[in-house]
Design an enzyme around this catalytic site. Structure first.
Site, PDB file in Angstrom:
ATOM      1  N   HIS A 170      -1.039  -6.029  19.278  1.00 43.68           N
ATOM      2  CA  HIS A 170      -0.523  -5.484  18.016  1.00 43.68           C
ATOM      3  C   HIS A 170       0.052  -4.089  18.257  1.00 43.68           C
ATOM      4  O   HIS A 170      -0.548  -3.263  18.943  1.00 43.68           O
ATOM      5  CB  HIS A 170      -1.650  -5.424  16.981  1.00 43.68           C
ATOM      6  CG  HIS A 170      -1.162  -5.115  15.588  1.00 43.68           C
ATOM      7  ND1 HIS A 170      -0.823  -3.846  15.190  1.00 43.68           N
ATOM      8  CD2 HIS A 170      -0.941  -5.913  14.516  1.00 43.68           C
ATOM      9  CE1 HIS A 170      -0.422  -3.879  13.924  1.00 43.68           C
ATOM     10  NE2 HIS A 170      -0.484  -5.120  13.495  1.00 43.68           N
ATOM     11  N   GLU A 208       0.244  -1.433  16.551  1.00 43.11           N
ATOM     12  CA  GLU A 208      -0.574  -0.256  16.216  1.00 43.11           C
ATOM     13  C   GLU A 208      -1.633  -0.022  17.295  1.00 43.11           C
ATOM     14  O   GLU A 208      -1.868   1.123  17.712  1.00 43.11           O
ATOM     15  CB  GLU A 208      -1.246  -0.439  14.850  1.00 43.11           C
ATOM     16  CG  GLU A 208      -2.020   0.810  14.437  1.00 43.11           C
ATOM     17  CD  GLU A 208      -2.879   0.594  13.199  1.00 43.11           C
ATOM     18  OE1 GLU A 208      -2.432  -0.103  12.266  1.00 43.11           O
ATOM     19  OE2 GLU A 208      -4.005   1.117  13.184  1.00 43.11           O
ATOM     20  N   CYS A 229       0.857  -1.194   0.000  1.00 37.56           N
ATOM     21  CA  CYS A 229       0.000   0.000   0.000  1.00 37.56           C
ATOM     22  C   CYS A 229       0.889   1.239   0.000  1.00 37.56           C
ATOM     23  O   CYS A 229       2.081   1.161   0.295  1.00 37.56           O
ATOM     24  CB  CYS A 229      -0.873  -0.006   1.246  1.00 37.56           C
ATOM     25  SG  CYS A 229       0.106   0.056   2.749  1.00 37.56           S
ATOM     26  N   CYS A 267      -8.417   1.979   6.716  1.00 38.57           N
ATOM     27  CA  CYS A 267      -7.770   2.633   5.583  1.00 38.57           C
ATOM     28  C   CYS A 267      -8.263   2.045   4.264  1.00 38.57           C
ATOM     29  O   CYS A 267      -8.668   0.895   4.189  1.00 38.57           O
ATOM     30  CB  CYS A 267      -6.259   2.522   5.701  1.00 38.57           C
ATOM     31  SG  CYS A 267      -5.622   0.970   5.133  1.00 38.57           S
ATOM     32  N   SER A 296       1.853  -4.984   3.198  1.00 43.64           N
ATOM     33  CA  SER A 296       3.253  -4.700   3.536  1.00 43.64           C
ATOM     34  C   SER A 296       4.212  -5.562   2.714  1.00 43.64           C
ATOM     35  O   SER A 296       5.363  -5.746   3.095  1.00 43.64           O
ATOM     36  CB  SER A 296       3.475  -4.925   5.037  1.00 43.64           C
ATOM     37  OG  SER A 296       2.895  -6.140   5.444  1.00 43.64           O
ATOM     38  N   CYS A 313       2.121   5.815   9.244  1.00 41.60           N
ATOM     39  CA  CYS A 313       1.204   6.026   8.124  1.00 41.60           C
ATOM     40  C   CYS A 313       0.174   7.100   8.491  1.00 41.60           C
ATOM     41  O   CYS A 313      -0.380   7.083   9.600  1.00 41.60           O
ATOM     42  CB  CYS A 313       0.484   4.723   7.799  1.00 41.60           C
ATOM     43  SG  CYS A 313      -0.749   4.945   6.511  1.00 41.60           S
ATOM     44  N   HIS A 328       5.307  -5.559   8.792  1.00 42.34           N
ATOM     45  CA  HIS A 328       5.366  -6.990   9.090  1.00 42.34           C
ATOM     46  C   HIS A 328       5.729  -7.763   7.831  1.00 42.34           C
ATOM     47  O   HIS A 328       4.898  -8.426   7.226  1.00 42.34           O
ATOM     48  CB  HIS A 328       4.023  -7.460   9.655  1.00 42.34           C
ATOM     49  CG  HIS A 328       3.810  -6.981  11.054  1.00 42.34           C
ATOM     50  ND1 HIS A 328       2.625  -6.487  11.503  1.00 42.34           N
ATOM     51  CD2 HIS A 328       4.659  -6.915  12.100  1.00 42.34           C
ATOM     52  CE1 HIS A 328       2.746  -6.143  12.773  1.00 42.34           C
ATOM     53  NE2 HIS A 328       3.970  -6.391  13.152  1.00 42.34           N
ATOM     54  N   THR A 386      -6.108  -0.005  11.951  1.00 43.48           N
ATOM     55  CA  THR A 386      -6.496   0.271  10.562  1.00 43.48           C
ATOM     56  C   THR A 386      -6.613  -0.973   9.697  1.00 43.48           C
ATOM     57  O   THR A 386      -7.224  -0.930   8.640  1.00 43.48           O
ATOM     58  CB  THR A 386      -5.463   1.208   9.902  1.00 43.48           C
ATOM     59  OG1 THR A 386      -4.173   0.654  10.109  1.00 43.48           O
ATOM     60  CG2 THR A 386      -5.531   2.597  10.480  1.00 43.48           C
TER      61      THR A 386
HETATM   62  S1  SF4 Z   1      -2.857   2.053   7.524  1.00 39.51           S
HETATM   63 FE1  SF4 Z   1      -3.385   1.318   5.486  1.00 39.51          FE
HETATM   64  S2  SF4 Z   1      -2.240   2.633   4.042  1.00 39.51           S
HETATM   65 FE2  SF4 Z   1      -1.346   2.834   6.092  1.00 39.51          FE
HETATM   66  S3  SF4 Z   1       0.315   1.336   6.172  1.00 39.51           S
HETATM   67 FE3  SF4 Z   1      -1.482   0.362   7.076  1.00 39.51          FE
HETATM   68  S4  SF4 Z   1      -2.453  -0.733   5.364  1.00 39.51           S
HETATM   69 FE4  SF4 Z   1      -1.040   0.777   4.488  1.00 39.51          FE
END
Ligand code: SF4
Length: 474
Positions: free
Chosen positions: A243, A245, A123, A350, A446, A215, A153, A313
């Protein structure tokens, strides 16, 4: 200059690390001591601040905090582009895209037809993250560079960063990290899924240069969280509590609860409507169930009265939407008078994740899906978005193999792949030898195309080697 010496202090081996560096024209010296006898790491805690949002803004506003392409020169970016062309792109996949997303390699029983999902692979957020990390290598060739976690990852990407002299801050078996390996004046890269507030504060105070590759979609979730905090709402995060994130997002919340799927969301909604009505819905049970997935001091009888939804996301979009609707309906039922003041949801999944999920859904719902022998998904074994791409064909009852690199395919016709429960297994004789085959292909957000091409080429070579007509000819 870095000096390393080994001392024995009270019978314990200790590494003394001294580094000197130049910053703003001043030469400084950093010293760190490291105990060697066991794997203990630092566990950072955020320094209390009045507003986490303001604190984040203060840190990213620092002149040593780089976070956009404009922080790098045209020459640095050109050198990065060269590296990307040789390591990331795939002419095979581009040609497939130009030819109705399909190609056939080999002949007779050795023939393999690949059918590519219409949206797949790396992406823009992941590509941007790789570009910024490599730009840091170009900009600071003489400084030590670290990354707080895997950038993405994907094993190939992470190896490529190591090859470019970026070291990973090691995790320790007590759940900490070896932050002491970073010294003032070093360069620290923050990964695509972001870093916690505690990490941002730590590096800000240490005096490093930070290259933030978070991101923008992840930052968007944090902005949503900021709004929920300002309204004194508890954030319900649809994500996995372990995770990176979700951990980073949680660090910007005031009060939070992380639910991993619709079943956990249903449980929480039942609790909101009928707290303590059964043993299952007792507070004790609630606290046990979410022990690792809630903010310190969380009390379900206090903190579920005003809630906002946010998400990791890369979660499965339909599930995020269903969870949002479920909480909304629950709050309307519980608080019919003023539910609109007690609930907020924003669409923060996303586009890239959604588009890849839609494309594999289209593939498995196409009437021609019966022509596929199986679907091959290429992406990191830790990659949440890749796991969701595997779930879609799996839930349709199709055969799907998830591999993380070409090396999963062995010349003895065995395949090492990940199952949805996380186990890594080996399947023997996974490619038939007596007929041509058709394979559906997709890859995680990724995963650079070059790694997918490598895997497909491996399949073609293997099929040619094992197919019956070739054996007879030999
Ligand atoms: S949030 Fe979406 S656009 Fe951003 S790195 Fe992750 S998968 Fe890619």
């Amino acid at each position: 200059m870095h000096l390393l010496s080994l001392l024995i202090v009270c019978g314990v081996a200790v590494s003394l690390q001294i580094s000197s560096y130049q910053k703003n024209g001043v030469r400084r010296v950093g010293v760190s001591l490291r105990m060697n006898e066991k794997e203990s790491g630092m566990k950072l805690e955020a320094r209390p601040v009045q507003s986490k949002k303001q604190e984040r803004r203060r840190i990213v506003g620092n002149k040593d905090f780089l976070r956009s392409e404009s922080d790098f020169s045209a020459e640095e970016k050109a050198r990065v582009e060269e590296k990307l062309l040789s390591h990331m792109k795939s002419s095979l996949l581009e040609n497939m895209k130009a030819n109705m997303y399909e190609t056939t390699k080999g002949e007779g029983n050795a023939a393999v037809t690949f059918r590519l999902a219409k949206e797949w692979g790396l992406c823009w957020g992941a590509e941007r993250s790789i570009e910024l990390a490599l730009a840091a290598v170009e900009k600071f060739p003489d400084r030590r560079k670290h990354i707080t976690n895997e950038l993405l990852h994907n094993p190939g990407v992470n190896q490529m960063l190591k090859d470019n002299d970026i070291s990973f801050i090691e995790k320790t078996n007590d759940g900490g990290k070896k932050f002491e390996t970073v010294q003032p004046g070093d360069v620290v890269i923050l990964p695509a899924f972001g870093a916690t507030l505690a990490e941002m504060q730590y590096f800000d105070e240490l005096g490093v240069t930070t290259v933030d590759t978070t991101c923008p979609w992840v930052s968007k979730v944090w902005n949503v969280v900021d709004r929920q905090v300002s309204k004194d709402m508890t954030t319900i995060i649809h994500g996995k509590y372990s995770h990176e994130e979700a951990i980073a997002t949680a660090s910007f919340c005031k009060d939070y609860l992380i639910v991993k799927d619709i079943h956990e969301a249903e449980y929480v909604c039942n609790y909101i409507l009928n707290p303590g009505s059964t043993e299952e819905l007792s507070k004790d049970n609630f606290m046990k169930k979410f022990a690792q997935a809630m903010s310190p001091g969380f009390d379900p009888d206090i903190h579920l009265k005003k809630i906002g939804i946010a998400n990791q996301t890369t979660m499965y979009k339909r599930e995020t939407a269903a969870i949002g609707k479920l909480f909304e309906a629950t709050m309307i039922k519980k608080y019919p008078e003023d539910a609109s003041d007690r609930f907020a949801a924003f669409d923060t999944i996303c586009d890239a994740t959604q588009e890849r999920q839609d494309a594999i859904t289209d593939m498995v719902e196409d009437p021609d899906v019966s022509q596929l022998d199986f679907i091959l998904v290429v992406g990191g074994f830790d990659s949440s978005n890749t796991a969701h791409l595997v779930e879609i064909p799996h839930n349709k009852g199709l055969t799907v193999y998830h591999i993380n690199e070409a090396d999963c395919i062995s010349e003895t016709n065995t395949l090492t792949h990940r199952l949805l429960d996380g186990s890594i297994v080996t399947t023997e004789n996974w490619l038939p030898t007596d007929r041509p085959i058709t394979i559906g292909v997709t890859s995680g957000a990724s995963t650079p195309d070059a790694y997918v091409e490598e895997a497909l080429e491996r399949v073609v070579l293997l099929k040619a080697a094992i197919s019956e007509d070739n054996k007879i000819a030999a």
